[in-house]
Scaffold this motif. Structure first.
Motif, PDB file in Angstrom:
ATOM      1  N   ALA A 162      25.370   9.799 -60.424  1.00 39.32           N
ATOM      2  CA  ALA A 162      24.622  10.704 -61.296  1.00 39.32           C
ATOM      3  C   ALA A 162      25.549  11.451 -62.248  1.00 39.32           C
ATOM      4  N   ALA A 163      26.677  11.927 -61.726  1.00 40.55           N
ATOM      5  CA  ALA A 163      27.634  12.662 -62.571  1.00 40.55           C
ATOM      6  C   ALA A 163      28.235  11.747 -63.632  1.00 40.55           C
ATOM      7  N   ALA A 166      25.653  10.989 -66.349  1.00 40.72           N
ATOM      8  CA  ALA A 166      25.467  12.167 -67.204  1.00 40.72           C
ATOM      9  C   ALA A 166      26.637  12.318 -68.169  1.00 40.72           C
ATOM     10  N   ALA A 167      27.856  12.071 -67.677  1.00 39.01           N
ATOM     11  CA  ALA A 167      29.040  12.165 -68.541  1.00 39.01           C
ATOM     12  C   ALA A 167      28.957  11.145 -69.666  1.00 39.01           C
ATOM     13  N   ARG A 168      28.548   9.933 -69.334  1.00 36.74           N
ATOM     14  CA  ARG A 168      28.434   8.896 -70.371  1.00 36.74           C
ATOM     15  C   ARG A 168      27.403   9.283 -71.421  1.00 36.74           C
ATOM     16  N   GLU A 169      26.250   9.775 -70.995  1.00 40.40           N
ATOM     17  CA  GLU A 169      25.204  10.153 -71.950  1.00 40.40           C
ATOM     18  C   GLU A 169      25.711  11.203 -72.930  1.00 40.40           C
ATOM     19  N   GLU A 170      26.437  12.167 -72.416  1.00 41.67           N
ATOM     20  CA  GLU A 170      26.974  13.225 -73.276  1.00 41.67           C
ATOM     21  C   GLU A 170      28.012  12.662 -74.251  1.00 41.67           C
ATOM     22  N   LEU A 171      28.843  11.742 -73.786  1.00 43.38           N
ATOM     23  CA  LEU A 171      29.899  11.183 -74.629  1.00 43.38           C
ATOM     24  C   LEU A 171      29.335  10.301 -75.739  1.00 43.38           C
TER      25      LEU A 171
END
Length: 287
Positions: A162-163, A166-171
């Protein structure tokens, strides 16, 4: 010429490709067309290609690499052509397999002490980050990681997955500068040469921000990091040093390092490579 595919390649590809069945003939045709003298097969070799050390008709030493279509040799050819020997192995001929300058396959950056290896790796990867050639056919980081993200399911690492997602989506929502990247850059992909001390090999080229390319290097020698009592703090120091040395945003490097580690770990789990998965996911838990 008698030829037997290396066992490492057989184990990796198994019965998933007809390419292996035609490999002896493919090798013979590639060698005969160029009038090459074969010295030896590089062993254990890679998991998606074979490399032969050869001599050209004029006696010049070279290396011949043959890979199945699934390994996208045409894209590797395009990347090596774009770099033209700048930070990477120089391509001599790519019409039928990749004929490249001879490096020293037994000497990679992993043979150096860690601090020296990271310094040399940073200097090498920086050279590869060039403007993508016009009309290129390289995949983008966003597209590659979207495919990977779709396959990332693992109850054993659910919070980490999940983390990482989420990091990929933000990047990808706020992409950085676009450069041609190696795509799988690590110490083992940098070999000693004669024309230059160290040259990159085996790209899986992609276009996107340099932080993505650097993320795999942060995880290098993961087995040593996990075995150390100060592994977690060593990882954080390494990430900061690489970000500062290559002028890459630390937070973006952190995010891509997390995503790439979790993606690699969950894929290893899915392929029943449990020891590798445990090491990689423990590394990811420190980020």
């Amino acid at each position: 010429m008698a030829f037997e595919p290396p066992q490492r390649l057989l184990r990796a590809l198994g019965d998933r490709t007809e390419w292996l069945g035609h490999l002896p003939e493919t090798v013979r045709e590639a060698v005969d067309r160029r009038k090459l003298d074969v010295e030896r097969l590089v062993a254990p070799g890679g998991r998606s290609s074979v490399v032969l050390l050869v001599r050209q008709a004029d006696g010049t030493p070279a290396a011949l690499k043959l890979a199945p279509p699934s390994a996208a040799p045409a894209l590797e050819h395009a990347a090596l052509t774009a770099w033209n020997g700048w930070g990477a192995v120089r391509l001599a001929d790519g019409d039928d397999g990749l004929l490249m300058e001879r490096l020293h396959p037994e000497v990679s950056l992993r043979s150096l002490p860690e601090a020296k290896a990271l310094l040399e790796a940073a200097g090498t990867v920086r050279r590869l980050w060039i403007e993508p050639p016009a009309g290129h056919g390289f995949e983008t980081v966003a597209a590659r990681t979207a495919r990977q993200a779709a396959a990332m399911t693992s109850p054993a690492g659910e919070p980490l997955v999940a983390a990482a997602l989420a990091a990929r989506e933000e990047l990808v929502a706020a992409p950085g500068e676009v450069r041609l990247l190696h795509g799988n850059f690590r110490q083992g992909k940098v070999l000693a040469g004669d024309r230059a001390p160290w040259l990159a090999v085996g790209p899986e080229p992609v276009v996107g921000e340099p932080a993505y390319d650097l993320a795999r290097l942060v995880r290098d020698r993961v087995e040593d990091l996990v075995a150390s009592s100060s592994g977690a703090s060593a990882v954080r120091r390494r990430l900061t040093r690489l970000a500062d040395a290559l002028e890459v945003d630390r937070d973006r490097l952190h995010g891509w390092t997390l995503f790439r580690a979790v993606e690699s770990g969950t894929r290893a789990l899915a392929e029943d490579r449990r020891a590798e998965a445990e090491l990689t996911l423990e590394f990811a838990s420190w980020l």
